[in-house]
Design a protein around this motif. Structure first.
Motif, short mmCIF file in Angstrom:
data_model
loop_
_atom_site.label_atom_id
_atom_site.label_comp_id
_atom_site.label_asym_id
_atom_site.label_seq_id
_atom_site.Cartn_x
_atom_site.Cartn_y
_atom_site.Cartn_z
N SER A 1 -7.44 8.91 -8.16
CA SER A 1 -6.05 9.89 -7.60
C SER A 1 -5.51 8.46 -8.12
O SER A 1 -5.86 7.67 -6.67
N ASP A 2 -4.17 8.29 -8.40
CA ASP A 2 -2.95 7.28 -8.02
C ASP A 2 -2.94 7.76 -6.70
O ASP A 2 -2.32 8.48 -6.22
N LEU A 3 -2.22 6.91 -5.76
CA LEU A 3 -1.27 6.94 -5.08
C LEU A 3 -0.36 7.75 -5.05
O LEU A 3 0.11 8.44 -4.17
N SER B 1 -2.76 -1.99 0.70
CA SER B 1 -2.56 -2.78 2.12
C SER B 1 -3.74 -2.76 3.01
O SER B 1 -4.95 -1.52 2.75
N PRO B 2 -3.87 -4.02 3.95
CA PRO B 2 -5.55 -3.05 4.57
C PRO B 2 -5.01 -1.78 5.40
O PRO B 2 -5.45 -0.98 5.34
N ASP B 3 -3.61 -1.25 6.06
CA ASP B 3 -2.91 -0.61 6.61
C ASP B 3 -3.56 0.94 5.76
O ASP B 3 -3.94 1.89 6.87
N LEU B 4 -3.13 0.57 4.37
CA LEU B 4 -3.05 1.59 3.33
C LEU B 4 -5.00 1.91 3.23
O LEU B 4 -5.30 2.95 3.34
N GLY B 5 -5.47 1.21 3.04
CA GLY B 5 -7.08 1.27 3.30
C GLY B 5 -7.07 1.94 3.86
O GLY B 5 -8.35 2.87 4.52
N ARG B 6 -7.21 1.64 5.74
CA ARG B 6 -7.58 2.30 7.06
C ARG B 6 -7.50 3.33 6.74
O ARG B 6 -8.02 4.67 7.11
#
Length: 128
Positions: free
Chosen positions: A56-58, A92-97
């Protein structure tokens, strides 16, 4: 690539051409592929279909949208064994988390070379 039994993939992106291109690529590699171009269609397929892996695309509806995370949450509830790949040009790191907390297996930068994406899919679907 996949075994003799087709693996079911769901491809979700607001760009219909990209859904078509990825669909053709994975069908030619032996996968069974469905696609959706909006959140409603994606949630319908995730709720009523069976998929081994969802790509999926974000962002499906705008510059700040994060429908991919909504889809990830629904995938986890509907089918905990389904693997999930999130594609985004806005990693971003936040998105990954946040994505990992929702059960996303892999967050990849967009655009992603087809061969690289195929390798990731193959690894995620390989028996452990």
């Amino acid at each position: 690539m996949p075994s003799c039994v087709p693996r079911n993939l769901l491809i979700i992106d607001d760009e219909a051409v990209l859904c078509w291109l990825l669909g053709r690529f994975f069908v030619s590699a032996g996968y069974a592929v469905d696609s959706a171009t909006d959140l409603d269609g994606a949630l319908e397929r995730v709720t009523h279909g069976h998929y081994d892996l969802v790509i999926s695309d974000l962002r499906l509806s705008g510059t700040l949208s994060e429908e991919g995370l909504v889809i990830a949450e629904r995938v986890r509830k509907a089918s905990p064994a389904t693997r999930m790949v999130l594609l985004t040009a806005f990693a971003s790191p936040d998105l990954g988390r946040r994505a990992r907390e929702l059960g996303v297996d892999l967050v990849l930068s967009k655009p992603q070379p087809l061969q690289d994406l195929a390798e990731h899919v193959s690894q995620l679907l390989a028996p452990h």
